[in-house]
Scaffold this motif. Sequence first.
Motif, mmCIF file in Angstrom:
data_model
loop_
_atom_site.group_PDB
_atom_site.id
_atom_site.type_symbol
_atom_site.label_atom_id
_atom_site.label_comp_id
_atom_site.label_asym_id
_atom_site.label_seq_id
_atom_site.Cartn_x
_atom_site.Cartn_y
_atom_site.Cartn_z
ATOM 1 N N MET A 1 -4.813 -1.708 12.575
ATOM 2 C CA MET A 1 -4.403 -1.225 10.946
ATOM 3 C C MET A 1 -5.018 -0.169 10.659
ATOM 4 S SD MET A 1 -5.342 -2.853 7.485
ATOM 5 C CE MET A 1 -4.288 -4.547 7.948
ATOM 6 N N PRO A 2 -3.871 1.018 10.168
ATOM 7 C CA PRO A 2 -4.522 1.829 10.175
ATOM 8 C C PRO A 2 -5.094 2.034 8.810
ATOM 9 C CG PRO A 2 -2.357 1.846 8.682
ATOM 10 C CD PRO A 2 -3.009 0.270 9.053
ATOM 11 N N SER A 3 -6.123 3.782 8.609
ATOM 12 C CA SER A 3 -7.242 4.116 7.741
ATOM 13 C C SER A 3 -6.543 3.380 5.935
ATOM 14 C CB SER A 3 -7.972 5.133 7.896
ATOM 15 O OG SER A 3 -8.828 5.533 9.707
ATOM 16 N N SER A 4 -7.336 3.229 5.061
ATOM 17 C CA SER A 4 -7.310 3.282 3.515
ATOM 18 C C SER A 4 -7.636 5.168 3.485
ATOM 19 C CB SER A 4 -8.385 2.579 3.103
ATOM 20 O OG SER A 4 -9.419 3.331 3.095
ATOM 21 N N ASP A 5 -6.614 5.329 2.282
ATOM 22 C CA ASP A 5 -6.001 5.954 1.620
ATOM 23 C C ASP A 5 -7.258 5.715 1.013
ATOM 24 O OD1 ASP A 5 -4.140 8.715 0.959
ATOM 25 O OD2 ASP A 5 -3.319 8.232 2.454
ATOM 26 N N PRO A 6 -7.829 7.788 0.365
ATOM 27 C CA PRO A 6 -8.325 7.000 -0.434
ATOM 28 C C PRO A 6 -7.918 7.265 -2.106
ATOM 29 C CG PRO A 6 -7.828 9.721 -0.252
ATOM 30 C CD PRO A 6 -7.171 8.659 1.208
ATOM 31 N N ASP A 7 -5.865 7.368 -2.132
ATOM 32 C CA ASP A 7 -5.169 6.437 -3.840
ATOM 33 C C ASP A 7 -5.481 5.412 -4.022
ATOM 34 O OD1 ASP A 7 -2.489 5.918 -3.795
ATOM 35 O OD2 ASP A 7 -2.293 7.068 -2.408
ATOM 36 N N ASP A 9 -3.160 3.758 -4.930
ATOM 37 C CA ASP A 9 -2.786 2.601 -4.897
ATOM 38 C C ASP A 9 -2.511 1.790 -3.857
ATOM 39 O OD1 ASP A 9 -1.179 2.866 -7.759
ATOM 40 O OD2 ASP A 9 0.334 3.792 -6.723
ATOM 41 N N SER A 10 -2.872 2.974 -2.494
ATOM 42 C CA SER A 10 -2.940 2.483 -0.927
ATOM 43 C C SER A 10 -4.183 1.355 -0.698
ATOM 44 C CB SER A 10 -3.076 3.406 -0.144
ATOM 45 O OG SER A 10 -3.925 4.519 -0.393
ATOM 46 N N ARG A 11 -5.482 1.717 -1.633
ATOM 47 C CA ARG A 11 -6.700 1.087 -1.354
ATOM 48 C C ARG A 11 -6.247 -0.610 -1.762
ATOM 49 N NH1 ARG A 11 -12.757 1.001 -3.610
ATOM 50 N NH2 ARG A 11 -13.297 2.675 -1.455
ATOM 51 N N HIS A 12 -5.279 -0.426 -3.036
ATOM 52 C CA HIS A 12 -4.621 -1.727 -4.206
ATOM 53 C C HIS A 12 -3.374 -2.840 -2.990
ATOM 54 C CE1 HIS A 12 -3.465 -4.550 -7.094
ATOM 55 N NE2 HIS A 12 -1.697 -4.572 -6.273
ATOM 56 N N ASP A 13 -2.887 -1.786 -1.576
ATOM 57 C CA ASP A 13 -2.089 -2.508 -0.499
ATOM 58 C C ASP A 13 -3.028 -2.770 0.111
ATOM 59 O OD1 ASP A 13 0.313 -1.875 -1.816
ATOM 60 O OD2 ASP A 13 0.882 -0.263 -0.364
ATOM 61 N N LEU A 14 -3.919 -2.137 0.252
ATOM 62 C CA LEU A 14 -4.739 -2.590 1.573
ATOM 63 C C LEU A 14 -6.243 -3.584 1.707
ATOM 64 C CD1 LEU A 14 -5.960 -1.488 4.554
ATOM 65 C CD2 LEU A 14 -7.516 -0.448 3.255
ATOM 66 N N ARG A 15 -5.754 -3.938 0.285
ATOM 67 C CA ARG A 15 -6.844 -4.813 -0.164
ATOM 68 C C ARG A 15 -5.669 -6.086 -0.560
ATOM 69 N NH1 ARG A 15 -8.666 -2.544 -5.276
ATOM 70 N NH2 ARG A 15 -11.364 -2.399 -4.100
#
Length: 194
Positions: A1-7, A9-15
């Motif tokens: 899995m790639p690292s998360s992004d600070p934004d 939306d991507s935190r939400h997606d990763l979650r």
Amino acid sequence: MPSSDPDPDSRHDLRRRLRRRRRALAIAAPDAGEAAARHLPPDALPRVRTFAAYLPAGGEIDPGPLSVRLLALGAERLLPRALEDGSLKFLDAPLDAPLAPDAVGVPAPLPDSPERRPDLVITPLVGFDRFGGRLGQGGGHYDRALERLRRTGPVFVLGLAFAGQEVDRLALEPHDQTLDAVLTEAGYRSLPQA
Ligand SMILES: Nc1nc2c(c(=O)[nH]1)N(C=O)[C@@H](CNc1ccc(C(=O)N[C@@H](CCC(=O)O)C(=O)O)cc1)CN2
Ligand SMILES: Nc1ncnc2c1ncn2[C@@H]1O[C@H](COP(=O)(O)OP(=O)(O)OP(=O)(O)O)[C@@H](O)[C@H]1O
């Protein structure tokens, strides 16, 4: 899995992706909580008089076997109760304690149970990285509670997870509280803060 992004939306997606993965891991490895409990090294933790566990939901690994081990050593179990103001209280919760839904609908000890300071907090999590980064449910409940506990005394923060919940590196925000160690069905790791 790639690292998360600070934004956000991507935190939400990763979650969302990690929650889905966690449910699959829970089905594939129903005994992971037992295996994790066996991996806790006897001398890893400072002396534990009170520990905060949680009642597993959404595929979270079961802290029950670990709790039984700590109870057998004479420690007392606490459980979190989320309050309306977004804070968490850690309340006395023997194994037979009556429960009622907290502010977010999660079963918790009754509101008038005695509040105690935990020496050890076993945190549920959605994802973790090898630097101690932790991604939770997104409510900030544990972040706020751990910040307060660390400001006011010693506390050991142990993430409990399936090994498959590890990600490359989480992009942490200033309020994110890191894990001191993580325990999975694959073993125990003390985590460097970075
Ligand atoms: N077992 C457990 N207890 C806990 C927490 C937790 O993460 N897990 N909390 C942590 O702060 C606090 C309660 N806060 C929570 C905040 C949000 C959600 C939440 O968003 N749950 C998802 C369900 C996820 C799933 O089913 O996969 C949801 O309702 O959509 C849950 C608990 C205290 N008790
Ligand atoms: N110490 C704090 N003080 C004030 N707000 C905070 C604090 N910690 C977190 N928050 C707020 O909580 C929200 C959720 O944070 P975050 O996405 O990091 O939660 P999480 O770590 O995934 O969830 P949790 O800690 O409940 O398991 C953020 O909007 C953040 O601003």
